[in-house]
Design a protein around this motif. Structure first.
Motif, PDB file in Angstrom:
ATOM      1  N   VAL A 222     -29.638  -1.598 -68.883  1.00  0.00           N
ATOM      2  CA  VAL A 222     -30.383  -2.264 -67.812  1.00  0.00           C
ATOM      3  C   VAL A 222     -29.456  -2.332 -66.607  1.00  0.00           C
ATOM      4  O   VAL A 222     -28.311  -2.779 -66.713  1.00  0.00           O
ATOM      5  CB  VAL A 222     -30.834  -3.680 -68.219  1.00  0.00           C
TER       6      VAL A 222
ATOM      7  N   GLU B 142     -33.473  -4.599 -63.106  1.00  0.00           N
ATOM      8  CA  GLU B 142     -34.773  -4.031 -62.725  1.00  0.00           C
ATOM      9  C   GLU B 142     -34.951  -2.551 -63.057  1.00  0.00           C
ATOM     10  O   GLU B 142     -36.033  -2.008 -62.862  1.00  0.00           O
ATOM     11  CB  GLU B 142     -35.025  -4.259 -61.240  1.00  0.00           C
ATOM     12  N   HIS B 143     -33.921  -1.898 -63.563  1.00  0.00           N
ATOM     13  CA  HIS B 143     -34.029  -0.488 -63.960  1.00  0.00           C
ATOM     14  C   HIS B 143     -33.688  -0.398 -65.441  1.00  0.00           C
ATOM     15  O   HIS B 143     -32.603  -0.818 -65.858  1.00  0.00           O
ATOM     16  CB  HIS B 143     -33.091   0.388 -63.131  1.00  0.00           C
ATOM     17  N   TYR B 144     -34.596   0.186 -66.227  1.00  0.00           N
ATOM     18  CA  TYR B 144     -34.500   0.154 -67.677  1.00  0.00           C
ATOM     19  C   TYR B 144     -34.392   1.570 -68.228  1.00  0.00           C
ATOM     20  O   TYR B 144     -35.152   2.467 -67.820  1.00  0.00           O
ATOM     21  CB  TYR B 144     -35.734  -0.542 -68.260  1.00  0.00           C
TER      22      TYR B 144
ATOM     23  N   SER C 162     -35.264   6.827 -67.815  1.00  0.00           N
ATOM     24  CA  SER C 162     -35.715   5.597 -67.172  1.00  0.00           C
ATOM     25  C   SER C 162     -37.161   5.355 -67.595  1.00  0.00           C
ATOM     26  O   SER C 162     -38.006   6.241 -67.476  1.00  0.00           O
ATOM     27  CB  SER C 162     -35.631   5.768 -65.648  1.00  0.00           C
TER      28      SER C 162
ATOM     29  N   SER D 189     -40.478   2.238 -67.918  1.00  0.00           N
ATOM     30  CA  SER D 189     -40.988   1.015 -67.294  1.00  0.00           C
ATOM     31  C   SER D 189     -40.442  -0.206 -68.031  1.00  0.00           C
ATOM     32  O   SER D 189     -40.041  -0.132 -69.202  1.00  0.00           O
ATOM     33  CB  SER D 189     -42.515   0.993 -67.331  1.00  0.00           C
ATOM     34  N   LYS D 190     -40.449  -1.321 -67.343  1.00  0.00           N
ATOM     35  CA  LYS D 190     -40.011  -2.576 -67.948  1.00  0.00           C
ATOM     36  C   LYS D 190     -40.852  -2.886 -69.191  1.00  0.00           C
ATOM     37  O   LYS D 190     -40.315  -3.269 -70.236  1.00  0.00           O
ATOM     38  CB  LYS D 190     -40.129  -3.709 -66.920  1.00  0.00           C
ATOM     39  N   ASP D 191     -42.173  -2.698 -69.092  1.00  0.00           N
ATOM     40  CA  ASP D 191     -43.046  -2.974 -70.238  1.00  0.00           C
ATOM     41  C   ASP D 191     -42.692  -2.099 -71.435  1.00  0.00           C
ATOM     42  O   ASP D 191     -42.619  -2.588 -72.563  1.00  0.00           O
ATOM     43  CB  ASP D 191     -44.515  -2.764 -69.860  1.00  0.00           C
TER      44      ASP D 191
ATOM     45  N   PHE E 258     -39.843  -0.604 -72.032  1.00  0.00           N
ATOM     46  CA  PHE E 258     -38.506  -0.965 -72.505  1.00  0.00           C
ATOM     47  C   PHE E 258     -38.589  -2.150 -73.465  1.00  0.00           C
ATOM     48  O   PHE E 258     -38.034  -2.110 -74.571  1.00  0.00           O
ATOM     49  CB  PHE E 258     -37.609  -1.317 -71.311  1.00  0.00           C
ATOM     50  N   PHE E 259     -39.304  -3.199 -73.058  1.00  0.00           N
ATOM     51  CA  PHE E 259     -39.405  -4.377 -73.915  1.00  0.00           C
ATOM     52  C   PHE E 259     -40.291  -4.129 -75.131  1.00  0.00           C
ATOM     53  O   PHE E 259     -40.069  -4.719 -76.187  1.00  0.00           O
ATOM     54  CB  PHE E 259     -39.834  -5.598 -73.106  1.00  0.00           C
TER      55      PHE E 259
END
Length: 161
Positions: free
Chosen positions: A42, A46-48, A72, A74-76, A78-79
């Motif tokens: 991370v 803000e970059h995953y 790279s 998206s945040k979604d 990544f989680f």
């Protein structure tokens, strides 16, 4: 294959490597708020990024060639990947869209920001990275395969930059 004679230096090298890996995404700065783990990264909160295997079939060998790369996502996604990290059902996930975050040597145009799909694998296995099927040389190599001569050319490029 038990080594090769290098066309750059003329020496015989005992082993022809079939894998190379980037230690971090191309954007890594090692800032105090950044996190770099063996499989996840991370940057600036803000970059995953997720680490994966970009496999190229070698047409005249019994093993594939592999680039260890970062993508790279998206945040979604990544989680979601973190949520399913140890779950065997993670292989049922649809591919995660991403951007290649590794500049691989020897490709023109460069490989940074190529569109990819990240395919999750069973726990303990790195995801497989599929490059968007375009005319880019990396996409062509992933689709059509490479030869031992190309594997040697990569080895020479990385040994003698």
């Amino acid at each position: 294959m038990t080594g090769y004679t290098c066309t750059s230096c003329g020496e015989h090298h005992e082993e022809l490597p079939f894998a190379y890996s980037a230690p971090a995404p191309a954007f890594w700065q090692d800032a105090p708020t950044d996190v770099l783990e063996p499989e996840r990264c991370v940057i600036s909160g803000e970059h995953y990024f997720l680490r994966g295997r970009l496999v190229l079939p070698v047409r005249d060998a019994d093993q594939d060639f592999e680039w260890g790369v970062w993508v790279s996502v998206s945040k979604d996604n990544f989680f979601r990947a973190e949520e399913l990290w140890d779950d065997p059902k993670r292989t049922d996930e649809p591919p995660y869209f991403g951007w290649l975050a590794t500049e691989l040597p020897g490709y023109e145009p460069g490989t940074l920001n190529l569109k990819t799909n990240l395919h999750t694998r069973p726990p303990g296995e790195r995801p497989l990275i599929e490059v968007e099927p375009t005319g880019h040389p990396l996409a062509v190599e992933q689709r059509d395969g490479i030869t031992l001569i190309r594997v040697q050319a990569v080895a020479e490029l990385l040994r003698h930059p």
